[in-house]
Design a protein around this motif. Structure first.
Motif, PDB file in Angstrom:
ATOM      1  N   THR A  95       0.837  -0.556  -5.767  1.00  0.00           N
ATOM      2  CA  THR A  95      -0.428  -0.081  -5.204  1.00  0.00           C
ATOM      3  C   THR A  95      -0.927  -1.097  -4.188  1.00  0.00           C
ATOM      4  N   THR A  96      -1.756  -0.618  -3.268  1.00  0.00           N
ATOM      5  CA  THR A  96      -2.343  -1.491  -2.248  1.00  0.00           C
ATOM      6  C   THR A  96      -3.801  -1.133  -2.078  1.00  0.00           C
ATOM      7  N   ARG A  97      -4.587  -2.095  -1.570  1.00  0.00           N
ATOM      8  CA  ARG A  97      -5.991  -1.815  -1.278  1.00  0.00           C
ATOM      9  C   ARG A  97      -6.500  -2.688  -0.138  1.00  0.00           C
ATOM     10  N   ASN A  98      -5.619  -3.006   0.820  1.00  0.00           N
ATOM     11  CA  ASN A  98      -6.013  -3.884   1.918  1.00  0.00           C
ATOM     12  C   ASN A  98      -5.231  -3.523   3.169  1.00  0.00           C
ATOM     13  N   MET A  99      -5.937  -3.116   4.200  1.00  0.00           N
ATOM     14  CA  MET A  99      -5.318  -2.748   5.474  1.00  0.00           C
ATOM     15  C   MET A  99      -4.711  -3.961   6.180  1.00  0.00           C
ATOM     16  N   HIS A 100      -5.197  -5.161   5.867  1.00  0.00           N
ATOM     17  CA  HIS A 100      -4.895  -6.346   6.667  1.00  0.00           C
ATOM     18  C   HIS A 100      -3.821  -7.238   6.057  1.00  0.00           C
ATOM     19  N   ARG A 101      -3.011  -6.697   5.147  1.00  0.00           N
ATOM     20  CA  ARG A 101      -1.964  -7.486   4.499  1.00  0.00           C
ATOM     21  C   ARG A 101      -0.589  -6.859   4.728  1.00  0.00           C
ATOM     22  N   THR A 102       0.445  -7.686   4.559  1.00  0.00           N
ATOM     23  CA  THR A 102       1.830  -7.213   4.511  1.00  0.00           C
ATOM     24  C   THR A 102       2.231  -7.073   3.044  1.00  0.00           C
ATOM     25  N   TYR A 103       2.955  -5.992   2.727  1.00  0.00           N
ATOM     26  CA  TYR A 103       3.375  -5.723   1.347  1.00  0.00           C
ATOM     27  C   TYR A 103       4.900  -5.636   1.281  1.00  0.00           C
ATOM     28  N   ARG A 104       5.437  -6.182   0.189  1.00  0.00           N
ATOM     29  CA  ARG A 104       6.892  -6.220  -0.014  1.00  0.00           C
ATOM     30  C   ARG A 104       7.204  -5.715  -1.419  1.00  0.00           C
ATOM     31  N   PHE A 105       8.126  -4.747  -1.498  1.00  0.00           N
ATOM     32  CA  PHE A 105       8.517  -4.162  -2.778  1.00  0.00           C
ATOM     33  C   PHE A 105      10.036  -4.248  -2.945  1.00  0.00           C
ATOM     34  N   ASP A 106      10.467  -4.663  -4.139  1.00  0.00           N
ATOM     35  CA  ASP A 106      11.897  -4.744  -4.453  1.00  0.00           C
ATOM     36  C   ASP A 106      12.402  -3.333  -4.764  1.00  0.00           C
ATOM     37  N   VAL A 107      13.296  -2.815  -3.912  1.00  0.00           N
ATOM     38  CA  VAL A 107      13.866  -1.483  -4.133  1.00  0.00           C
ATOM     39  C   VAL A 107      15.376  -1.560  -4.289  1.00  0.00           C
ATOM     40  N   THR A 108      15.859  -2.691  -4.750  1.00  0.00           N
ATOM     41  CA  THR A 108      17.296  -2.871  -4.912  1.00  0.00           C
ATOM     42  C   THR A 108      17.895  -1.783  -5.805  1.00  0.00           C
ATOM     43  N   GLY A 109      18.872  -1.082  -5.276  1.00  0.00           N
ATOM     44  CA  GLY A 109      19.552  -0.045  -6.040  1.00  0.00           C
ATOM     45  C   GLY A 109      18.746   1.217  -6.252  1.00  0.00           C
ATOM     46  N   ARG A 110      17.598   1.332  -5.655  1.00  0.00           N
ATOM     47  CA  ARG A 110      16.740   2.499  -5.876  1.00  0.00           C
ATOM     48  C   ARG A 110      16.704   3.363  -4.622  1.00  0.00           C
ATOM     49  N   THR A 111      16.909   4.643  -4.797  1.00  0.00           N
ATOM     50  CA  THR A 111      16.830   5.595  -3.698  1.00  0.00           C
ATOM     51  C   THR A 111      16.053   6.810  -4.175  1.00  0.00           C
TER      52      THR A 111
END
Length: 811
Positions: A95-111
């Motif tokens: 989840t996110t709640r800030n327009m002014h940030r960069t977000y990184r999510f681990d999606v290794t092996g996930r499609t």
């Protein structure tokens, strides 16, 4: 080596049963516009018809499929606007709640199907307000409860268009062993040596844990490296005698590539490259006999800052391309601006903005994003504020143009003067951010740059936050309540905001208000006037000096644009003449985010107002100005150039009919970066209530001299009384149009004055919407001639030009 895949294509936008093609980066509004599902909110009064968009939830969808031999795959969003929940193949991702940030999510092996569900910003703000309680705000919108571009919720120059969407690029990063998670270059100069201290942090995979890594750095042919057994390292490079980066007008802007490489015994793992510049920056905030200084010092040189305030250039920021940044900032440079303040109700701009400033020599004053509101300091906002500040300080600190971090816009002032204290009743309101959290973050991450708690700010609570004698000052009493002559009543140490409104160019109005019978109070004009009593202030500003026209929109349009240029010039000339006590002016504002009546020098369609030309004159290195002061009339000779200025100034006391009643030549000298002041001889000073005489000061920078056909290269005027009280003759002038050889889209408009012609102004868009000219308002004496170069108009007749020419006419 890390691989990167940009995820620009393949997105769609869902709302209920409706599915639209989505463009990423973008926002819901731009996707709906592309699908012709909403009218253009910039036109007419359509803004109100699309208000529903910001109050609904929206979902972006894309199939995510990737196949990589790397150990790790990250999904990276550079900007999500704003409150979002993400799922991949139906499973929660984050989840996110800030327009002014960069977000990184681990999606290794996930499609599978990637969904980004955006809640209404109003719903998110309401949920936060329910936790924190109410806080005061200048506007009746909830911008202080959500980390989002505040002016999305409307401002006194902007529309209420509450956006949602993937507003910055999104990508997949495939990597193994380790990656560069953070790179902070601290760039300084000491004893002629450029020093670069690179502080870096890495992220490792499980396989990379404990493995010895190497980090290499190179700049200007100097190399160094270090081994990392942990996750952090410091690399130091000393560059002998680097060329220094200077603000425009003070020197060149050399930039150096700084390259960082992370590797292990298998080869390179990750790289990082930015351009840096070597310079020192500081602020003199010492106490003196005038109060408390606020003077920028670059490479040891004290600078009078010639600034403009910057707002987001579009209500939908994803539409602002690198070329558009370059165009707008080049317009600032053309106006002799050397500092751009990024205002705190907008965004941390794209790298393209700061790249252009680096190259153009435009210093950047960067606000943290707090404006005109009391901000809760409790969770969940406090953690978001800290993460946002850390993210953006690290992101922006390589840019040499960035010279100052500022905590907020007007909130310290607001707490003291805007009746906040009683309703707050001890609740948090942001002071802990501005005087505690933010300065600690800057000191930790970017100690090479100064920080100030706010604008305005006197330096401490020992003085009123907006005390003109201490620190930075916002001068708004003049526009709101007084004549622009009242700028002369004080000499602030640094004027960080002041300005005067005017409507946009006529061609801009005609595009934005199609089919409307234009009048100052026509429906579309009023809708595109967001300031409280904006038209009333415009009209009073004109009426104090000139007859206010009735049922003549073209003349009203000219006069309001003229008064804007005059008002801003009055402030800048006065304050520049008091350097070094006053050390800078930042005009509100350079640009617009849509077509609107505002304080801008460049309107919402990118057309320069007369103010833009006036800024070029009053922000030039060399300026003459006549200043009425308590002891008499003063000629101020302002020289911000690096070389001495010695010139002859011709002073002429003249009658309204063009006769010369007194004349003298004054030999003047002004040292570099200084102001020389000379008392005007009493015999040349018109009586303070004279309606028939005025004073002209001319200097010639070129080989021209008095008696040539045109005014001096530098001209200053002093009229003792308002225009409506002065005995002007009916203006008479001749116009001819001369084609420019070999340039079919350009002509020279030659105007020859038979009488005194005050504030002659050509509005080029009346000739063609694409036309532009090279000069603003000019005053011609009888017998003088001026040449105005017009481009983008093609062949035009003298009659067409006459219809686009205006001047003061009070007979």
């Amino acid at each position: 080596m890390k691989d990167v895949t940009q995820l620009t294509d393949g997105w769609c936008l869902r709302h209920g049963e409706d599915v639209l093609e989505a463009r990423v980066p973008g926002c819901v509004h731009t996707d709906l516009l592309a699908a012709q599902a909403i009218p253009d909110p910039y036109l007419g009064r359509n803004e109100a018809d699309v208000a529903w968009v910001g109050r609904r939830a929206w979902t972006y969808v894309r199939h995510l499929d990737h196949d990589s031999a790397h150990e790790r795959t990250d999904l990276v969003f550079e900007g999500l606007d704003t409150a979002a929940s993400l799922t991949l193949a139906g499973r929660p991702l984050g989840t996110t709640r800030n327009m002014h940030r960069t977000y990184r999510f681990d999606v290794t092996g996930r499609t599978g199907e990637l969904q980004v569900r955006f809640a209404s910003a109003y719903d998110e703000a309401a949920a936060v307000r329910a936790v924190t309680g109410e806080r005061p705000n200048v506007y009746p919108e909830p911008s202080q409860y959500i980390r989002k571009m505040a002016c999305n919720f409307g401002w006194d120059w902007g529309p209420t268009l509450v956006t949602a969407g993937i507003w910055r690029p999104v990508r997949l990063e495939h990597w193994s062993t380790a990656r560069l998670a953070e790179v902070r270059p601290l760039v300084t100069v000491a004893d002629g040596t450029g020093r670069v201290e690179v502080r870096l942090r890495v992220e490792r995979t499980a396989r990379g844990s404990g493995r010895t890594l190497r980090a290499r750095a190179e700049v200007a042919g100097v190399r160094t490296e270090a081994e990392l057994s942990g996750d952090e390292a410091v690399l130091r490079l000393n560059v002998p005698a680097p060329s220094l980066w200077w603000p425009r007008g003070y020197g060149d802007q050399p930039l150096y590539d700084l390259d960082i490489t992370l590797d292990d015994d298998t080869g390179p793992l990750d790289t990082w490259r930015r351009r840096i510049g070597f310079r020192t920056i500081g602020i003199d905030r010492s106490a003196d006999e005038h109060g408390t200084a606020f003077t920028l010092i670059v490479n040891g040189v004290r600078v009078f800052a010639r600034g403009v305030n910057w707002i987001p250039d579009d209500a939908f920021p994803a539409r602002v391309t690198p070329q558009r940044y370059r165009t707008r900032l080049s317009q600032a440079a053309e106006a002799n601006v050397d500092l751009v303040r990024v205002w705190g109700g907008g965004i941390y701009e794209d790298h393209a903005f700061y790249d252009a400033c680096d190259e153009l020599g435009l210093m950047v004053w960067q606000d943290f994003l707090f404006a005109c509101s009391a901000y809760p300091e409790e969770k969940p906002l406090r953690g978001e504020v800290e993460a946002e500040a850390r993210d953006n300080v690290v992101r922006l600190m390589p840019h040499p143009s960035l010279v100052l971090w500022n905590g907020n816009n007007e909130n310290l002032w607001g707490f003291r003067d805007w009746d906040w204290e009683a309703p707050l009743d001890g609740d948090s309101w942001g002071e802990g951010y501005y005087l505690g959290l933010l300065p600690r973050i800057v000191a930790e991450l970017d100690p090479t740059r100064p920080y100030t708690a706010g604008s305005p700010w006197s330096g401490s609570w020992d003085h009123h936050p907006n005390d003109p004698a201490h620190g930075t000052h916002h001068s708004w009493e003049v526009w709101n309540r007084q004549d622009y002559a009242e700028y002369r009543a004080s000499v602030p140490r640094f004027v960080a905001e002041f300005g005067w409104q005017a409507p946009p160019a006529l061609a801009t109005l005609r595009r934005a208000l199609p089919g409307e019978d234009l009048a100052p109070d026509s429906p579309g004009m009023l809708h595109h006037q967001k300031a409280e009593d904006g038209n009333g202030k415009l009209n009073r500003g004109v009426a104090r000096h000139l007859p206010l026209p009735e049922d003549d929109f073209d003349r009203w349009h000219y006069l309001t644009q003229l008064v804007q240029a005059r008002a801003v010039a009055e402030g800048i000339e006065h304050w520049r003449s008091h350097w070094p006590v006053c050390a800078g002016t930042i005009v509100w504002q350079l640009n617009d985010c849509w077509p609107v009546a505002s304080w801008s020098a460049i309107d919402g369609d990118g057309r320069p107002k007369p103010l833009h030309h006036e800024l070029r004159r009053v922000y030039a290195d060399r300026l003459l100005t006549l200043r009425p002061e308590a002891g008499g009339l003063v000629l101020a000779v302002i020289n911000q150039a690096a070389t001495p200025w010695r010139t002859s100034v011709v002073l002429r006391r003249m009658g309204a009919d063009g006769t010369t009643t007194g004349e003298a030549v004054v030999e003047v000298a002004a040292e570099p970066r200084s102001v020389a002041r000379f008392a005007v001889p009493t015999a040349l000073t018109p009586d303070e209530r004279s309606a028939k005489e005025f004073l002209v000061a001319d200097a010639w920078e070129s080989h021209r001299s008095p008696g040539d056909e045109g005014p001096g290269d530098l001209r200053a005027l002093h009229f003792p009384v308002p225009d409506k009280e002065f005995g002007y003759p009916r203006p008479v002038y001749d116009v001819i149009v001369e084609p420019v050889p070999g340039q079919g889209d350009r002509v020279d408009v030659v105007v020859s004055a038979r009488t005194l012609v005050r504030d002659l102004l050509l509005q080029p868009d009346r000739l063609d919407p694409a036309a532009a000219c090279d000069s603003g308002r000019q005053t011609l004496l009888p017998g003088e001639r001026t040449r105005i170069r017009v481009s983008g108009c093609g062949p035009v007749t003298a009659d067409a030009v006459k219809a686009a020419l205006f001047c003061v006419d009070v007979v």
